[in-house]
Design a protein around this motif. Sequence first.
Motif, PDB file in Angstrom:
ATOM      1  N   ASP A 111       0.828  -1.202   0.000  1.00  0.00           N
ATOM      2  CA  ASP A 111       0.000   0.000   0.000  1.00  0.00           C
ATOM      3  C   ASP A 111       0.867   1.259   0.000  1.00  0.00           C
ATOM      4  O   ASP A 111       0.539   2.251  -0.649  1.00  0.00           O
ATOM      5  N   LEU A 114       1.920   1.855  -3.417  1.00  0.00           N
ATOM      6  CA  LEU A 114       0.771   2.275  -4.221  1.00  0.00           C
ATOM      7  C   LEU A 114       0.463   3.765  -4.045  1.00  0.00           C
ATOM      8  O   LEU A 114       0.010   4.419  -4.988  1.00  0.00           O
ATOM      9  N   THR A 115       0.735   4.311  -2.854  1.00  0.00           N
ATOM     10  CA  THR A 115       0.475   5.737  -2.639  1.00  0.00           C
ATOM     11  C   THR A 115       1.326   6.624  -3.544  1.00  0.00           C
ATOM     12  O   THR A 115       1.001   7.787  -3.761  1.00  0.00           O
ATOM     13  N   LYS A 117       1.811   6.157  -6.725  1.00  0.00           N
ATOM     14  CA  LYS A 117       1.435   5.935  -8.128  1.00  0.00           C
ATOM     15  C   LYS A 117       1.397   7.229  -8.931  1.00  0.00           C
ATOM     16  O   LYS A 117       1.949   7.303 -10.041  1.00  0.00           O
ATOM     17  N   PHE A 214       1.490  -1.169 -10.260  1.00  0.00           N
ATOM     18  CA  PHE A 214       0.417  -0.417  -9.623  1.00  0.00           C
ATOM     19  C   PHE A 214      -0.955  -1.024  -9.911  1.00  0.00           C
ATOM     20  O   PHE A 214      -1.807  -1.098  -9.024  1.00  0.00           O
ATOM     21  N   ASP A 215      -1.163  -1.460 -11.147  1.00  0.00           N
ATOM     22  CA  ASP A 215      -2.434  -2.107 -11.482  1.00  0.00           C
ATOM     23  C   ASP A 215      -2.628  -3.375 -10.658  1.00  0.00           C
ATOM     24  O   ASP A 215      -3.732  -3.689 -10.215  1.00  0.00           O
ATOM     25  N   LEU A 217      -1.190  -4.003  -7.658  1.00  0.00           N
ATOM     26  CA  LEU A 217      -1.386  -3.631  -6.252  1.00  0.00           C
ATOM     27  C   LEU A 217      -2.824  -3.194  -5.976  1.00  0.00           C
ATOM     28  O   LEU A 217      -3.368  -3.467  -4.903  1.00  0.00           O
ATOM     29  N   GLU A 218      -3.436  -2.512  -6.935  1.00  0.00           N
ATOM     30  CA  GLU A 218      -4.806  -2.042  -6.745  1.00  0.00           C
ATOM     31  C   GLU A 218      -5.789  -3.199  -6.593  1.00  0.00           C
ATOM     32  O   GLU A 218      -6.881  -3.024  -6.046  1.00  0.00           O
ATOM     33  N   HIS A 219      -5.407  -4.378  -7.070  1.00  0.00           N
ATOM     34  CA  HIS A 219      -6.294  -5.552  -6.994  1.00  0.00           C
ATOM     35  C   HIS A 219      -5.755  -6.630  -6.053  1.00  0.00           C
ATOM     36  O   HIS A 219      -6.285  -7.734  -6.009  1.00  0.00           O
ATOM     37  N   THR A 220      -4.697  -6.303  -5.316  1.00  0.00           N
ATOM     38  CA  THR A 220      -4.119  -7.269  -4.384  1.00  0.00           C
ATOM     39  C   THR A 220      -4.861  -7.214  -3.046  1.00  0.00           C
ATOM     40  O   THR A 220      -4.980  -6.140  -2.442  1.00  0.00           O
TER      41      THR A 220
END
Length: 299
Positions: A111, A114-115, A117, A214-215, A217-220
């Motif tokens: 996370d 991801l911040t 991105k 990033f794509d 991580l957004e769905h992990t």
Amino acid sequence: MKKVTKAVIPAAGLGTRFLPETKALPKEMLPIVDIPTIQYIVEEAKASGIKDIVIVIGKGKRAIEDHFDSNVMLEENLEKKGKEKMLKSIQKTNDMNIYFIRQSYPRGLGDAVLTAKSFIGNDPFVVMLGDDLMEDTTPLTKQLMNSYEKTGASTLAVMKVPHKETSKYGVIDPVSEVSDGLYNVRNFVEKPDPKDAPSDLAIIGRYLLTPQIFDVLEHTKPGKGNEIQLTDAINTLNQTQSVFAHEFKGDRYDTGNKLSWLETNITFGLKHPEIEQELREYIKKLGQKLTKEDEQQKN
């Protein structure tokens, strides 16, 4: 192929292993002799050719922002007094573009990455963890960048560790060694039991990642500790594009717990020109004292 010019340094952790010291002081600001740990990370990035850094912080991390801000009054004072060495020591990273972004909730390393991105955009980038200090002729971050220039793929830094310690790390399951020290990876296993560990090559705190992470991580979904694990996302990424592992053969210093932090301070202190000799003499005296105490206990 785009060049790697950006780095993410996650620094939002609570630092509970160093309480009570880290109740008010960020763990990343704990010194190695006289230099904050995070300063070493930023200097490695600079030595590798990184231009822009985003440091992911959380509540209570203002000291990190202040450290990397210029202190005009202090610099003028040192210049007037002719303390050029001290002045240069606090200006080492003044020419870096350093930004800060907040991770509002401690949702894990994945996370935190991801911040960043919006800062990274569609560029490859490096993730540098502050618990690991690396020393080699060529900085480890630069080694990863060199590998990326050849493969165009995400590459993680790994290092051989004693087999019994594999449960402390993420470990790679290598397919083959495609060139000296560069491995094609089948799977990344988070903290395996030694009897189940697929290798002795442990993931250490440097990652070069393509923006496609990033794509993923957004769905992990949250994993261990109910946190978004970067290792899980890298495993998923590896299913659609190759992720390599680069073996680091330099010196790694762990600052993530009290004992290893003390050991690192001693090691660096023995190389510090201001205290090297006195510290060496102190260690000798301490060794003699401990030897006497051990002999007395035996008798």
